[in-house]
Write a protein that holds these residues in place. Sequence first.
Motif, short mmCIF file in Angstrom:
data_model
loop_
_atom_site.label_atom_id
_atom_site.label_comp_id
_atom_site.label_asym_id
_atom_site.label_seq_id
_atom_site.Cartn_x
_atom_site.Cartn_y
_atom_site.Cartn_z
N VAL A 119 -4.03 -29.95 8.98
CA VAL A 119 -4.43 -29.93 7.57
C VAL A 119 -3.73 -28.75 6.91
CG1 VAL A 119 -6.37 -29.80 5.98
CG2 VAL A 119 -6.64 -30.94 8.20
N VAL A 120 -2.96 -29.02 5.87
CA VAL A 120 -2.16 -27.99 5.21
C VAL A 120 -2.74 -27.75 3.81
CG1 VAL A 120 0.13 -27.36 4.34
CG2 VAL A 120 -0.10 -28.61 6.50
N GLY A 121 -3.01 -26.47 3.47
CA GLY A 121 -3.53 -26.19 2.13
C GLY A 121 -4.00 -24.76 2.05
N THR A 122 -4.32 -24.35 0.84
CA THR A 122 -4.83 -22.99 0.63
C THR A 122 -6.03 -23.08 -0.30
OG1 THR A 122 -3.27 -22.74 -1.20
CG2 THR A 122 -2.60 -21.83 0.93
N GLY A 123 -6.75 -21.97 -0.44
CA GLY A 123 -7.83 -21.88 -1.41
C GLY A 123 -9.04 -22.72 -1.02
N VAL A 141 -7.52 -25.11 16.90
CA VAL A 141 -6.67 -24.77 18.05
C VAL A 141 -5.37 -24.11 17.60
CG1 VAL A 141 -7.65 -26.43 19.64
CG2 VAL A 141 -5.76 -27.12 18.16
N ASP A 142 -5.10 -24.12 16.29
CA ASP A 142 -3.93 -23.41 15.77
C ASP A 142 -4.20 -23.12 14.30
OD1 ASP A 142 -0.98 -22.59 15.87
OD2 ASP A 142 -0.99 -24.04 14.21
N SER A 143 -3.81 -21.91 13.87
CA SER A 143 -3.95 -21.67 12.44
C SER A 143 -2.82 -20.79 11.95
CB SER A 143 -5.32 -21.05 12.12
OG SER A 143 -5.41 -19.79 12.73
N THR A 144 -2.39 -21.06 10.71
CA THR A 144 -1.49 -20.17 9.98
C THR A 144 -2.19 -19.91 8.66
OG1 THR A 144 -0.33 -21.92 8.83
CG2 THR A 144 0.51 -21.31 11.02
N LEU A 145 -1.58 -19.17 7.77
CA LEU A 145 -2.21 -18.89 6.48
C LEU A 145 -2.25 -20.16 5.62
CD1 LEU A 145 -0.76 -15.36 5.70
CD2 LEU A 145 -3.10 -15.96 6.41
N GLN A 146 -1.38 -21.14 5.95
CA GLN A 146 -1.34 -22.37 5.16
C GLN A 146 -1.92 -23.59 5.90
OE1 GLN A 146 1.85 -20.61 5.42
NE2 GLN A 146 1.18 -19.45 3.61
N SER A 147 -2.28 -23.45 7.17
CA SER A 147 -2.63 -24.68 7.90
C SER A 147 -3.62 -24.42 9.03
CB SER A 147 -1.36 -25.29 8.50
OG SER A 147 -0.87 -24.43 9.52
N PHE A 148 -4.32 -25.51 9.40
CA PHE A 148 -5.12 -25.54 10.62
C PHE A 148 -4.68 -26.73 11.46
CE2 PHE A 148 -8.49 -23.61 7.84
CZ PHE A 148 -8.57 -22.40 8.50
N VAL A 149 -4.82 -26.61 12.78
CA VAL A 149 -4.84 -27.81 13.63
C VAL A 149 -6.23 -27.89 14.23
CG1 VAL A 149 -3.94 -28.98 15.67
CG2 VAL A 149 -2.37 -27.75 14.14
N PHE A 162 -13.88 -38.41 10.19
CA PHE A 162 -13.29 -37.08 9.99
C PHE A 162 -11.93 -37.21 9.28
CE2 PHE A 162 -11.16 -33.17 11.64
CZ PHE A 162 -12.00 -32.24 11.06
N ALA A 163 -11.16 -38.20 9.68
CA ALA A 163 -9.85 -38.42 9.06
C ALA A 163 -10.01 -38.72 7.57
CB ALA A 163 -9.11 -39.56 9.76
N ASP A 164 -11.02 -39.54 7.24
CA ASP A 164 -11.25 -39.88 5.82
C ASP A 164 -11.55 -38.63 4.99
OD1 ASP A 164 -10.82 -42.51 6.34
OD2 ASP A 164 -12.95 -43.05 6.50
N LEU A 165 -12.34 -37.70 5.62
CA LEU A 165 -12.70 -36.49 4.88
C LEU A 165 -11.51 -35.53 4.74
CD1 LEU A 165 -16.21 -35.83 6.45
CD2 LEU A 165 -15.72 -36.47 4.08
N MET A 166 -10.67 -35.48 5.75
CA MET A 166 -9.56 -34.53 5.73
C MET A 166 -8.42 -34.97 4.81
SD MET A 166 -10.16 -31.86 7.52
CE MET A 166 -11.92 -31.91 7.27
N GLY A 170 -5.59 -32.25 2.50
CA GLY A 170 -4.26 -31.82 2.93
C GLY A 170 -3.87 -32.27 4.33
N LEU A 171 -4.43 -33.37 4.78
CA LEU A 171 -4.10 -33.88 6.11
C LEU A 171 -2.63 -34.31 6.14
CD1 LEU A 171 -5.15 -34.83 8.91
CD2 LEU A 171 -5.66 -37.03 7.85
N THR A 172 -1.85 -33.77 7.08
CA THR A 172 -0.43 -34.16 7.15
C THR A 172 -0.08 -34.90 8.43
OG1 THR A 172 0.18 -32.05 8.14
CG2 THR A 172 0.33 -32.21 5.74
N ASP A 173 -0.73 -34.58 9.54
CA ASP A 173 -0.38 -35.24 10.80
C ASP A 173 -1.64 -35.51 11.62
OD1 ASP A 173 2.66 -35.15 11.06
OD2 ASP A 173 2.16 -33.08 10.50
#
Lengths: 186, 584
Positions: A119-123, A141-149, A162-166, A170-173
């Motif tokens: 999921v990619v996004g901010t704010g 299991v992974d995070s950056t300032l712009q994304s989570f896995v 869960f997929a419907d909510l994400m 900003g769900l990308t993959d």
Amino acid sequence: MSALKIKRGASSHSAYDLRDPHAELNETHTLAVLVDNEAGVLARVIGLFSGRGYNIESLTVAEVDHQGHRSRITIVTRGTPSVIEQIKAQLGRLVPVHDVHDLTVEGPAVERELALFKVVGTGEKRIEALRLAEIFRANVVDSTLQSFVFEITGTPDKIDAFADLMRPLGLTDVARTGVAALSRGA
Amino acid sequence: MSRQMTGAKMVVQALKDQGVEVVFGYPGGAVLPIYDELFQQNDIRHILVRHEQGAVHMAEGYARSTGKPGVVLVTSGPGATNAVTGLTDALMDSIPIVVLSGQVPTFMIGTDGFQEADTVGITRPCTKHNWLVKDTDRLAETIHQAFHVATKGRPGPVLIDIPKDVQFASGTYVPPKAARTDHYQPRVKGDIEAITRLVELMETAERPIFYTGGGVINSGPAASQLLRELVDATGFPITSTLMGLGAYPASGKHWLGMLGMHGLYEANMAMHDCDLMINLGARFDDRITGRIADFSPHSKKAHVDIDPSSINKVIHVDIPIVGDVGHVIEDILKVWKARGRKVNHEGLARWWAQIEEWKKVNCLSYKPSDKIIKPQYALQRLEALTKDRDRYITTEVGQHQMWAAQFLGFEAPNRWMTSGGLGTMGYGLPASIGVQIAHPEALVINVAGEASWLMNMQEMGTAVQFRAPVKQFILNNERLGMVRQWQQLLHGERYSQSWSEALPDFVKLAEAFGCGGAKVDNPADLDDAIRMMIDYDGPFILDVLVEKHENCFPMIPSGKPHNEMLLGDASTEGAIQAGGAVLV
């Protein structure tokens, strides 16, 4: 005029009834197939499904007994009751297949699937995604300032929800493993 | 006792230990080591074919006429792909075949090497099972397992792909008894409770019928013997699929003839109206059932089959019995006798009276001619002049095949070899050679159409080389007869691509191949021509010029139920006049 009373010059006539008369009676079954872990065994099972026109909704496979060279293939399939019976019989006659279990009819079973969501996004959206992940007991299991896995385990329905909510957050993959299933009890 | 030897030697040793006497094959780069070993021994005879498809059909003819598995040896790439049609044919008709194919060396697999093909991938859906052997130590056991799988349960074709380096390398030979085969052990005994329920129905049924198939033949001669005992003891009528002809003798008094799309009127009507259908080793093929929804609507159905996937595949049955037909018939007889040999005599008498009425329709009648040879007449004469001999019949595929099934009588199993499930044109000539190799002294006749026959005619060279005196009885109508019939009946008489132009002169062709040949076009000369064919010392091609527009009846049109059969004189003549002028 021919013997079938089809006028000369009439259009051709199919020899077969091509409609599926039972399309509305389809049901979903989860099958566990225990096989010898030999070369080509998965191709054999998949080829059976494609060759005979059966559906595969989900498929997982891995060796479960290294010593005994056994793999377990879990297949979620859809069809009429008679098609499901036919699928089981056809699987059963493959030489490397030891056992076919229909977990949907053989008593209660647990079904689980694992999925990874990026999921990619901010704010606000990012905070909302993290909050929903906690509700669904998904792990980061992974995070950056712009994304989570997120890693989530559950029934396919739960993962769909869960997929419907994400998606709007900003769900990308998505990566899903397909269903693993076992019967309940001893 | 284990022995070290090369993979190539292992192949030959394993075949010998499996009792193989004949291999049908064609050499090539990837099987040269095995051919080298074959050269240095005398126990296994090699029949050199002209095309690998022919090798598999020969092996099928050999297997169907002996009950033993047929063995084929081909090279990699095109050798293996040419075998695919034969493998599929054997799979559909449940014929035990073991194909050994060469492969490029293991280190070249996947590099698109010369004559490389993904043989196990290509043949996976057209074999019962297949193996790629990458280790010489596994080779002998795999070959033994292959024979086990091919012959046990529902028989079928198997393939073993052997890379060339595996043939050259040395390994440990394992004899058949030491090979693990415990995993694949199909059930042969039927459930005795289900058998008892069937016997209970047999005791009260008013309109019972036995519907038998190739499973009875595959089960072995004992099954045919038991079937005869069961039919004669109960007095029930019996019909059979194309594949099952000969299991019950055509001269038997309970015989109704073949059923199905071109089956006899009385057989199909009895199937439609029966109240108890006992399916022994048949599989409710679409050529048998016609429209599923109207298939034998008032009957209880029992189905005996060694393959669980055959049961309830097409037709839902009331009493499913998984098991070998021979074992199950034996148990049916035991239970039926123990319960007092009861049948419903009054009901049966009425049933037979009805069947006699149907027989009066005389559904195989045709308009005779003294000017032109009718194909039915040709087969009647062939039957009359050969029925007293222990003859073997193969066929190609099409009208002539159906007429042969209708007009020739089979008294014993394993005498009738035809491509049923796949319907492979080009099957009959090589199959007849395979039969002749297995039965060198027997009279072997291939009933053919000229179009089918041309598909594998190169195998006449094989027949001549190996002195296989096969008789090629070609019903030549210069048409793809069955295609033409369907175009006439179903496609508005538009005869698209269904006639043969530029046919060879079959007599000159015979001369070119170095065998006997003759042509006959006058009904008055037919008997002499048939006698000449039979008496000729060697392979013979008889070109029988027959009526060009004869249709094969009875016929259940596709999608119609059994009781809506088309019978003989259905308006074919008008159709021919209207649309056929340009063809004649």
